[in-house]
Design a protein around this motif. Structure first.
Motif, PDB file in Angstrom:
ATOM      1  N   TRP A 185       0.727  -1.387  -0.045  1.00 61.36           N
ATOM      2  CA  TRP A 185      -0.136   0.237   0.071  1.00 61.36           C
ATOM      3  C   TRP A 185       0.980   1.296   0.172  1.00 61.36           C
ATOM      4  N   LEU A 186       2.339   1.172   0.635  1.00 66.34           N
ATOM      5  CA  LEU A 186       3.168   2.238   1.340  1.00 66.34           C
ATOM      6  C   LEU A 186       3.394   2.458  -0.541  1.00 66.34           C
ATOM      7  N   ALA A 187       3.987   1.238  -1.261  1.00 67.19           N
ATOM      8  CA  ALA A 187       4.493   1.676  -2.999  1.00 67.19           C
ATOM      9  C   ALA A 187       3.585   2.265  -3.056  1.00 67.19           C
ATOM     10  N   ALA A 188       2.592   2.230  -2.965  1.00 60.48           N
ATOM     11  CA  ALA A 188       0.587   2.392  -4.089  1.00 60.48           C
ATOM     12  C   ALA A 188       1.008   3.826  -4.128  1.00 60.48           C
ATOM     13  N   ALA A 189       0.755   4.055  -2.907  1.00 63.37           N
ATOM     14  CA  ALA A 189       0.587   5.461  -2.172  1.00 63.37           C
ATOM     15  C   ALA A 189       2.043   5.897  -2.968  1.00 63.37           C
ATOM     16  N   GLY A 219      -4.741   9.958  -1.238  1.00 59.68           N
ATOM     17  CA  GLY A 219      -5.708  10.420  -1.791  1.00 59.68           C
ATOM     18  C   GLY A 219      -6.183   9.907  -2.951  1.00 59.68           C
ATOM     19  N   GLN A 220      -5.284   9.282  -4.000  1.00 60.09           N
ATOM     20  CA  GLN A 220      -5.988   8.558  -5.444  1.00 60.09           C
ATOM     21  C   GLN A 220      -6.887   7.394  -5.037  1.00 60.09           C
ATOM     22  N   LYS A 221      -7.920   7.656  -5.275  1.00 61.66           N
ATOM     23  CA  LYS A 221      -9.079   5.992  -5.242  1.00 61.66           C
ATOM     24  C   LYS A 221      -8.127   5.295  -5.806  1.00 61.66           C
ATOM     25  N   PRO A 222      -8.914   4.015  -4.695  1.00 59.88           N
ATOM     26  CA  PRO A 222      -9.679   3.855  -3.646  1.00 59.88           C
ATOM     27  C   PRO A 222      -8.123   3.197  -2.822  1.00 59.88           C
ATOM     28  N   LEU A 223      -7.155   3.515  -2.558  1.00 57.18           N
ATOM     29  CA  LEU A 223      -6.206   3.737  -1.434  1.00 57.18           C
ATOM     30  C   LEU A 223      -6.937   4.251   0.021  1.00 57.18           C
ATOM     31  N   GLN A 224      -7.096   5.257   0.541  1.00 55.76           N
ATOM     32  CA  GLN A 224      -7.408   4.957   1.207  1.00 55.76           C
ATOM     33  C   GLN A 224      -8.601   3.935   1.929  1.00 55.76           C
ATOM     34  N   PRO A 225      -9.757   3.752   1.322  1.00 55.27           N
ATOM     35  CA  PRO A 225     -10.890   2.492   1.499  1.00 55.27           C
ATOM     36  C   PRO A 225      -9.897   1.248   1.872  1.00 55.27           C
ATOM     37  N   LEU A 226      -9.200   0.923   1.023  1.00 54.45           N
ATOM     38  CA  LEU A 226      -8.274  -0.048   1.355  1.00 54.45           C
ATOM     39  C   LEU A 226      -7.299  -0.149   2.545  1.00 54.45           C
ATOM     40  N   LEU A 227      -6.822   1.780   2.905  1.00 54.87           N
ATOM     41  CA  LEU A 227      -6.406   1.165   4.324  1.00 54.87           C
ATOM     42  C   LEU A 227      -6.830   0.835   5.258  1.00 54.87           C
ATOM     43  N   LEU A 228      -8.400   1.748   5.400  1.00 64.01           N
ATOM     44  CA  LEU A 228      -8.824   1.118   6.416  1.00 64.01           C
ATOM     45  C   LEU A 228      -9.663   0.050   6.529  1.00 64.01           C
ATOM     46  N   VAL A 229      -9.098  -0.832   5.582  1.00 65.63           N
ATOM     47  CA  VAL A 229      -9.988  -2.112   5.306  1.00 65.63           C
ATOM     48  C   VAL A 229      -9.505  -3.066   5.814  1.00 65.63           C
TER      49      VAL A 229
END
Length: 550
Positions: free
Chosen positions: A82-86, A92-102
């Protein structure tokens, strides 16, 4: 308000760890994307290396349990990916924040439910509450110096107030269990070897000895090697030296005395420098399976008396030889083995054969330097049960299994042991025991290895053909009283052989005995034994009873 919020966050810091990790990842991704968006490849490389090291070895984090390694590996892989993608796309790119929450919720569930984390939380809260708890349980002024969570619970080093001793803490074990809210019997108190004013408190969330510990076979290669009897609650071995030490095993029926005897005998039969004799007045029910590895086995009071009288004769012969050579210790070797006499249910021997007990008492008092050892098992080793002699005081290795009454612990381990924290009446399963011997000065619970019938049979089959015979000096001491009655015609060795076999004791004569009496070679002896004599047990011969009677 800020201070209160800070205290609340600190108190629940363990529960908030998944949320803190998600926040750290979000902030780190924001910084990397704004400053080094092309660094996503390095993030992936570090993630892969860390996950591989954790999965393979659990290093350098010290993670040894497989399920914990799997959890850390998955969390590392997901967080790094996730950190590499972010980093490359922006947090803020979708859907990174929802993925982090899950991912945070999915990772938090096993984290919150993991018992070691929960134990760490309980330990932290116990440390904070200890001053008030200490007031309530009678240890006012004591304080927790350090605490560590382990697989089975946790342990803490506690400093006592000046004037308090470990005995004060031992006396308050039940109060400590009540104050901590544990199950009965979960708290252990041991002295700190480095400081008289401190003690180590161990709290067991689970019983490490709830299940039997299988025996993996003998580990001793010499009678001088310590014998592994079982394991302590911290999984370390209970290794007790047996050479020149008489051993007392005590406990109620069903507590596991026979199991401990099997562990000891199973190790001794693997040693080429020890001869084993056994006394089992239950008709050989307990020691019978080991008979092929025992040089002698007595199953009646008369046989036991003869055996112990012979042991005294061996002792005296060795003592005379050592005095002539100015030696102080009999050194066991394959040619000069030690002699260990195993007595099951010693109280029966004392009741049925007082004369045998007198011989045993002599062995207990004089046998150490001469490598003659007694191993006695009994239920309640009272002075009367032990034969009213000094034998109990000579037993310097004491193994105490479960007892019915508190005072029985003092009978087995020594006066004052209950007050010092040796609570054998609390042992709750067969095979659990306390050991008091040189180097074992604190009450640490152990569980003996479980030796099955198959283990006994396999061990006997493996070592029965390699058992040593008594040294020549000792064998001569046993045979010397036969010479006058047996040697009827020195010119005819065959007559000497038949006369010796006719007069042989119930346990028979060995081939070396017959060789000395007749002056003939081993093959000559064997030719005649195979044709006319009976082997009463391994390596020992006599004439058949009907021929002898005729």
């Amino acid at each position: 308000m800020v201070a209160g919020l800070g205290r609340l966050i600190f108190r629940y810091r363990s529960e908030l760890a998944p949320l803190a990790l998600a926040a750290i990842l979000d902030l780190t991704a924001l910084w990397l994307h704004s400053s080094q968006p092309e660094g996503w490849g390095w993030v992936l490389a570090v993630t892969a290396a860390t996950a591989a090291v954790t999965a393979l070895r659990g290093a350098p984090w010290g993670i040894v349990r497989s399920e914990e390694r799997v959890y850390v590996t998955i969390v590392t892989t997901v967080a790094g990916t996730w950190l590499a993608a972010a980093t490359a796309l922006g947090p803020g790119q979708k859907p990174l924040q929802p993925l982090l929450l899950v991912a945070m919720v999915a990772g938090a569930i096993p984290w919150w439910s993991h018992r070691r984390r929960r134990a760490r939380v309980r330990v932290d809260r116990t440390i904070q509450a200890w001053p008030d708890l200490a007031e309530q349980i009678g240890l006012a002024g004591s304080r927790v110096l350090s605490a560590v969570v382990d697989v089975w619970g946790w342990r803490a080093r506690i400093a006592l107030r000046a004037g308090q001793t470990v005995a004060d803490a031992v006396a308050q074990v039940r109060a400590i269990e009540s104050g901590l809210g544990t199950r009965p019997g979960a708290v252990r108190v041991e002295p700190d070897p480095a400081h008289a004013g401190r003690f180590v408190m161990r709290v067991l969330a689970e019983d490490p000895h709830a299940n039997a510990v299988p025996w993996r076979g003998p580990t001793a290669q010499s009678v001088a090697d310590p014998i592994r009897l079982g394991v302590f609650e911290d999984a370390t071995h209970v290794a007790v030296p047996m050479l020149r030490r008489h051993v007392l095993v005590g406990g109620i029926a069903g507590a596991g005395k026979s199991g401990i005897l099997n562990v000891i005998i199973g190790n001794l039969v693997a040693c080429p420098d020890v001869v084993l004799w056994g006394i089992d007045l239950k008709g050989g029910m307990e020691l019978g399976p080991w008979a092929p590895c025992l040089a002698r086995l007595a199953t009646t009071p008369a046989e036991a008396e003869t055996m112990l009288r012979d042991a005294v004769r061996v002792l005296e012969a060795r003592a005379r030889a050592m005095a002539e050579s100015s030696s102080r210790l009999w050194i066991p070797t394959e040619r000069t083995p030690a002699l260990v006499i195993v007595v099951d249910e010693y109280a029966e021997l004392a009741e049925q054969s007082p004369a045998a007990v007198e011989y045993a008492d002599s062995i207990a008092r004089r046998g150490r330097a001469l490598a003659e050892t007694l191993l006695a098992a009994t239920q309640r080793p009272t002075q009367q049960a032990m034969g009213k002699g000094a034998i109990r005081s000579q037993m310097d290795v004491r193994l105490c299994l479960r007892v019915r009454e508190r005072r029985d612990t003092d009978l087995i381990l020594g006066q004052g042991m209950v007050a010092a924290g040796w609570h054998a009446h609390d042992l709750d399963a067969p095979g659990k025991f306390l050991v008091s011997a040189e180097g074992f000065n604190h009450p640490r619970r152990a569980r003996a290895y479980l030796v099955t019938d198959d283990d006994v049979q396999a061990t006997v089959e493996r070592y029965t053909h390699d058992r040593p015979a008594l040294d020549r000096l000792s064998a001569d001491a046993l045979a010397e009283e036969l010479y006058d009655d047996v040697i009827v015609d020195e010119a005819d060795p065959e007559k000497v052989l038949w006369a010796a076999l006719d007069e042989a004791p119930e346990h028979g004569l060995s081939v070396p005995d017959l060789m000395r009496m007749t002056g003939m070679r081993r093959t000559w002896i064997y030719d005649r034994l195979q044709a006319h004599a009976t082997q009463v047990r391994r390596g020992r011969w006599r004439m058949p009873q009907e021929e002898s009677d005729g």
